[in-house]
Design a protein around this motif. Structure first.
Motif: not given
Length: 219
Positions: A14, A38, A57
């Protein structure tokens, strides 16, 4: 869609992309998602901090010049927050002079990329940073699971606030010179702090100090 072979390493990775240019956000997000990442986006540092308060993240890609809160102010807050201080940060900037790169890296960025850049290079830098972060996390888990190899120091060791700052930066891999520049003091002062900590802890070198800081969750 990209071949499975290409995306297998990137699944569930992410990235937080922070930039006030909607065109760049659109292009970079699109390219990274096509590569299997992502991507969450934010338009400025403050919006990024709001997102970071809710999720962590694997990496942050951040423009340097933004309204409300620029990249320098954002990275300072990230590096002060133990929950997210380990997250690799890539700076994107239109300023490509040597002193701009140095300032970006000294502020705490792991990678400094100059706009315009090739998307392939961006992805290569992202992959390299994620691998590095993954190695560090593995190293930390190995240390914490194997008590027999942990660094031993006297139980009554107390560090001053400045020593604590210095040892955290040593654990991040910074040289005495880099730390001196970051804390705006002379290199001799940093050497003196490191020497004091070696005496207090009975450790032999900076590598052992760094390991001790990581194992004790100071870094």
């Amino acid at each position: 869609m990209s071949p499975l072979k290409e995306t297998s390493q990137k699944d569930n990775k992410h990235l937080l992309l922070v930039d006030d240019d909607p065109n760049l956000i659109l292009l970079v997000k699109d390219y990274l998602e096509f590569q299997g990442y992502e991507v969450t986006t934010a338009e400025n540092g403050q919006e990024a901090l709001d997102i970071l308060s809710k999720q962590v993240p694997d990496m942050i890609i951040c423009d340097v010049m933004m309204p409300e809160m620029d990249g320098y102010a954002l990275i300072e807050k990230i590096r002060q927050d133990a929950r997210i201080s380990w997250v690799p940060v890539m700076f994107l900037s239109a300023k490509g002079q040597s002193q701009d790169r140095v300032k970006g890296l000294n502020t705490g960025a792991d990678v400094y990329m100059v706009k315009p850049f090739e998307p392939e290079e961006l992805v290569a830098q992202v992959e390299s940073s994620l691998k590095q972060a993954s190695r560090l996390m593995r190293h930390r888990s190995n240390i914490s699971f194997d008590e027999s190899t942990r660094i031993q120091v006297p139980s009554n060791v107390e560090l001053t606030p400045t020593e604590l700052k210095v040892v955290q930066l040593v654990a991040q891999g910074l040289s005495n010179r880099d730390i001196a520049e970051k804390l705006s003091v002379s290199q001799r002062t940093i050497e003196s702090h490191v020497s004091n900590m070696l005496n207090k802890t009975n450790l032999h070198n900076r590598t052992e100090l760094a390991r001790w800081a990581i194992e004790s969750n100071m870094a």
